[in-house]
Each structure stands twice: as structure tokens, then as C-alpha cells.
Design a protein around this motif. Structure first.
Motif, PDB file in Angstrom:
ATOM      1  N   HIS A   1      46.318  50.746  41.610  1.00 25.61           N
ATOM      2  CA  HIS A   1      44.935  51.208  41.530  1.00 25.61           C
ATOM      3  C   HIS A   1      44.762  52.350  42.516  1.00 25.61           C
ATOM      4  CE1 HIS A   1      43.771  47.931  38.959  1.00 25.61           C
ATOM      5  NE2 HIS A   1      44.480  47.144  39.733  1.00 25.61           N
ATOM      6  N   ILE A   2      44.034  53.350  42.109  1.00 24.08           N
ATOM      7  CA  ILE A   2      43.788  54.514  42.946  1.00 24.08           C
ATOM      8  C   ILE A   2      42.875  54.141  44.104  1.00 24.08           C
ATOM      9  CG2 ILE A   2      42.738  56.820  42.962  1.00 24.08           C
ATOM     10  CD1 ILE A   2      43.649  56.974  39.937  1.00 24.08           C
ATOM     11  N   SER A   3      41.850  53.368  43.813  1.00 23.56           N
ATOM     12  CA  SER A   3      40.908  52.952  44.855  1.00 23.56           C
ATOM     13  C   SER A   3      41.285  51.564  45.380  1.00 23.56           C
ATOM     14  CB  SER A   3      39.483  52.915  44.291  1.00 23.56           C
ATOM     15  OG  SER A   3      39.353  51.884  43.330  1.00 23.56           O
ATOM     16  N   ASN A   4      40.718  51.213  46.506  1.00 28.88           N
ATOM     17  CA  ASN A   4      40.867  49.860  47.039  1.00 28.88           C
ATOM     18  C   ASN A   4      39.844  48.988  46.321  1.00 28.88           C
ATOM     19  OD1 ASN A   4      40.844  47.459  48.414  1.00 28.88           O
ATOM     20  ND2 ASN A   4      40.639  48.368  50.444  1.00 28.88           N
ATOM     21  N   THR A   5      40.299  48.242  45.350  1.00 31.23           N
ATOM     22  CA  THR A   5      39.381  47.447  44.533  1.00 31.23           C
ATOM     23  C   THR A   5      38.639  46.393  45.354  1.00 31.23           C
ATOM     24  OG1 THR A   5      41.183  45.965  43.886  1.00 31.23           O
ATOM     25  CG2 THR A   5      40.685  47.821  42.409  1.00 31.23           C
ATOM     26  N   TYR A   6      39.193  45.996  46.483  1.00 29.34           N
ATOM     27  CA  TYR A   6      38.528  44.995  47.334  1.00 29.34           C
ATOM     28  C   TYR A   6      37.392  45.601  48.160  1.00 29.34           C
ATOM     29  CZ  TYR A   6      42.165  41.875  45.875  1.00 29.34           C
ATOM     30  OH  TYR A   6      42.985  41.109  45.097  1.00 29.34           O
ATOM     31  N   ALA A   7      37.313  46.923  48.204  1.00 27.92           N
ATOM     32  CA  ALA A   7      36.220  47.593  48.909  1.00 27.92           C
ATOM     33  C   ALA A   7      35.111  48.007  47.942  1.00 27.92           C
ATOM     34  CB  ALA A   7      36.750  48.822  49.643  1.00 27.92           C
ATOM     35  N   ARG A   8      35.233  47.557  46.709  1.00 30.58           N
ATOM     36  CA  ARG A   8      34.262  47.917  45.674  1.00 30.58           C
ATOM     37  C   ARG A   8      33.498  46.679  45.209  1.00 30.58           C
ATOM     38  NH1 ARG A   8      36.985  51.715  41.472  1.00 30.58           N
ATOM     39  NH2 ARG A   8      34.798  52.085  40.997  1.00 30.58           N
ATOM     40  N   GLU A   9      32.898  46.735  44.052  1.00 30.04           N
ATOM     41  CA  GLU A   9      32.097  45.628  43.545  1.00 30.04           C
ATOM     42  C   GLU A   9      32.920  44.339  43.480  1.00 30.04           C
ATOM     43  OE1 GLU A   9      30.966  49.432  41.224  1.00 30.04           O
ATOM     44  OE2 GLU A   9      32.832  48.452  41.836  1.00 30.04           O
ATOM     45  N   THR A  10      32.245  43.220  43.660  1.00 29.94           N
ATOM     46  CA  THR A  10      32.906  41.919  43.707  1.00 29.94           C
ATOM     47  C   THR A  10      33.712  41.625  42.445  1.00 29.94           C
ATOM     48  OG1 THR A  10      31.147  41.107  45.131  1.00 29.94           O
ATOM     49  CG2 THR A  10      32.530  39.454  44.099  1.00 29.94           C
ATOM     50  N   PHE A  11      33.219  42.020  41.282  1.00 29.90           N
ATOM     51  CA  PHE A  11      33.957  41.714  40.054  1.00 29.90           C
ATOM     52  C   PHE A  11      35.329  42.393  40.026  1.00 29.90           C
ATOM     53  CE2 PHE A  11      31.911  45.658  38.660  1.00 29.90           C
ATOM     54  CZ  PHE A  11      32.887  46.268  37.888  1.00 29.90           C
ATOM     55  N   ARG A  12      35.510  43.448  40.822  1.00 33.55           N
ATOM     56  CA  ARG A  12      36.798  44.144  40.862  1.00 33.55           C
ATOM     57  C   ARG A  12      37.824  43.428  41.759  1.00 33.55           C
ATOM     58  NH1 ARG A  12      36.046  49.065  38.271  1.00 33.55           N
ATOM     59  NH2 ARG A  12      33.914  49.853  38.356  1.00 33.55           N
ATOM     60  N   HIS A  13      37.442  42.362  42.408  1.00 37.08           N
ATOM     61  CA  HIS A  13      38.360  41.620  43.274  1.00 37.08           C
ATOM     62  C   HIS A  13      39.288  40.711  42.469  1.00 37.08           C
ATOM     63  CE1 HIS A  13      35.259  42.022  46.792  1.00 37.08           C
ATOM     64  NE2 HIS A  13      35.572  43.174  46.248  1.00 37.08           N
ATOM     65  N   GLN A  14      38.950  40.421  41.223  1.00 39.42           N
ATOM     66  CA  GLN A  14      39.747  39.569  40.343  1.00 39.42           C
ATOM     67  C   GLN A  14      40.725  40.424  39.539  1.00 39.42           C
ATOM     68  OE1 GLN A  14      39.943  36.165  39.483  1.00 39.42           O
ATOM     69  NE2 GLN A  14      41.567  36.839  38.132  1.00 39.42           N
ATOM     70  N   SER A  15      41.992  39.998  39.485  1.00 43.06           N
ATOM     71  CA  SER A  15      42.975  40.668  38.646  1.00 43.06           C
ATOM     72  C   SER A  15      43.691  39.638  37.798  1.00 43.06           C
ATOM     73  CB  SER A  15      44.007  41.423  39.494  1.00 43.06           C
ATOM     74  OG  SER A  15      45.067  41.883  38.668  1.00 43.06           O
ATOM     75  N   TYR A  16      43.729  39.891  36.495  1.00 41.35           N
ATOM     76  CA  TYR A  16      44.502  39.053  35.581  1.00 41.35           C
ATOM     77  C   TYR A  16      45.932  39.568  35.442  1.00 41.35           C
ATOM     78  CZ  TYR A  16      40.239  36.635  34.374  1.00 41.35           C
ATOM     79  OH  TYR A  16      39.088  35.880  34.443  1.00 41.35           O
ATOM     80  N   ILE A  17      46.274  40.608  36.186  1.00 40.33           N
ATOM     81  CA  ILE A  17      47.598  41.211  36.135  1.00 40.33           C
ATOM     82  C   ILE A  17      48.451  40.793  37.331  1.00 40.33           C
ATOM     83  CG2 ILE A  17      48.802  43.446  36.257  1.00 40.33           C
ATOM     84  CD1 ILE A  17      46.373  44.571  34.677  1.00 40.33           C
ATOM     85  N   SER A  18      47.853  40.745  38.505  1.00 42.56           N
ATOM     86  CA  SER A  18      48.589  40.550  39.759  1.00 42.56           C
ATOM     87  C   SER A  18      49.553  39.375  39.737  1.00 42.56           C
ATOM     88  CB  SER A  18      47.621  40.362  40.931  1.00 42.56           C
ATOM     89  OG  SER A  18      46.831  41.506  41.098  1.00 42.56           O
ATOM     90  N   GLY A  19      49.138  38.253  39.189  1.00 46.88           N
ATOM     91  CA  GLY A  19      49.978  37.055  39.199  1.00 46.88           C
ATOM     92  C   GLY A  19      51.241  37.182  38.385  1.00 46.88           C
ATOM     93  N   ASN A  20      51.296  38.154  37.490  1.00 48.33           N
ATOM     94  CA  ASN A  20      52.482  38.357  36.654  1.00 48.33           C
ATOM     95  C   ASN A  20      53.231  39.642  37.008  1.00 48.33           C
ATOM     96  OD1 ASN A  20      51.982  36.021  35.016  1.00 48.33           O
ATOM     97  ND2 ASN A  20      50.293  37.150  34.126  1.00 48.33           N
TER      98      ASN A  20
END
Length: 138
Positions: A97-116
Motif C-alpha cells: 500500500h502506498i499510504s499507511n492504512t493504519y493512519a487512515r480510516e478505521t475500516f482500512r485497518h482490516q485486510s483480507y489479504i495479509s493472512g495469505n
């Protein structure tokens, strides 16, 4: 070594879209500089705003490429299907991700990709892609 960069929705607007978050460089210009920086790697690039096309490309390359660098954009936070596609293939995937998703809206803190994914790189601007490439060549 064969690496494909797959970008999801709205990343075709880089250089125009929210430059304070995503910068002013188009991805095509960045991709050109990236391929010049790593001349021994055979890069391909695919972008789609359509979830099914992203899944199709992951499945197409997922048993023959050495790596996939995936920025699924907003589908990161909504698509169980993209996460399942990554789980089903043997090619390692780096989520970027270009941006730090954890510094953005709360819904962007979830990833369905990371675990795989093999790993996750975020918040370093377009350099996130270069860091992902480096993870494959180390």
C-alpha cells in the motif's frame, strides 16, 4: 525472475488522485523507472477496477511467476475472494500500500489479504513497490 505488479481500483488515477496521499507521479512513469532499476527482472503490470479481473490475473500467474506484488486498493478491506485466490496459488504475494492504512480510516485497518501474503509493506509511497521487489531478490 518474473514478477507481476497487480494494482486494484483507482490506482489508475495515480498522479491525479489525492496527490497529498498518493503523490504526483503516474504509476506508468514509476513502473518505467522500477524496471530500469532492476533490469534482470522480467516485470509485467496489470491494473483493474474490477474484482473478478484481479482474481483472474492472480490465478493466471499464480503457478508460473516468481512473485506477485499486489496493491488491491479498497478491495484489500472487503474482498474475501481475493484473499482466497492468494491462498489457492503457489506464487508468493507481497501486499503493498502506498499510504499507511493504519493512519487512515478505521475500516482500512482490516485486510483480507495479509493472512495469505508472504508479507506486507505499507506507508512508504511508491517506494513500497521497490521494497517488495527487493524482498524477492534478497
Amino acid at each position: 525472475m518474473k514478477i507481476c505488479i497487480i494494482n486494484g481500483p483507482n490506482l489508475n488515477l495515480l498522479g491525479k488522485r489525492e496527490p497529498e496521499i498518493y503523490g504526483s507521479l503516474t504509476f506508468e512513469d514509476y513502473f518505467s523507472s522500477l524496471t530500469n532499476r532492476f533490469p534482470s527482472i522480467a516485470f509485467t503490470y496489470f491494473q483493474s477496477n474490477i474484482e473478478g479481473e484481479l482474481i483472474g490475473k492472480i490465478q493466471e500467474l499464480g503457478f508460473s511467476y516468481d512473485g506477485i506484488i499486489l496493491n488491491a486498493g479498497a478491495y484489500t478491506h472487503t474482498s474475501v475472494a481475493i484473499g482466497d485466490a492468494i491462498k489457492a496459488i503457489t506464487t508468493p504475494v507481497i501486499e503493498v500500500h502506498i499510504s499507511n492504512t493504519y493512519a487512515r480510516e478505521t475500516f482500512r485497518h482490516q485486510s483480507y489479504i495479509s493472512g495469505n501474503a508472504k508479507g506486507v509493506i505499507l506507508g512508504f509511497g511508491l517506494k513500497s513497490y521497490e521494497l517488495a521487489v527487493q524482498s524477492f531478490v534478497i
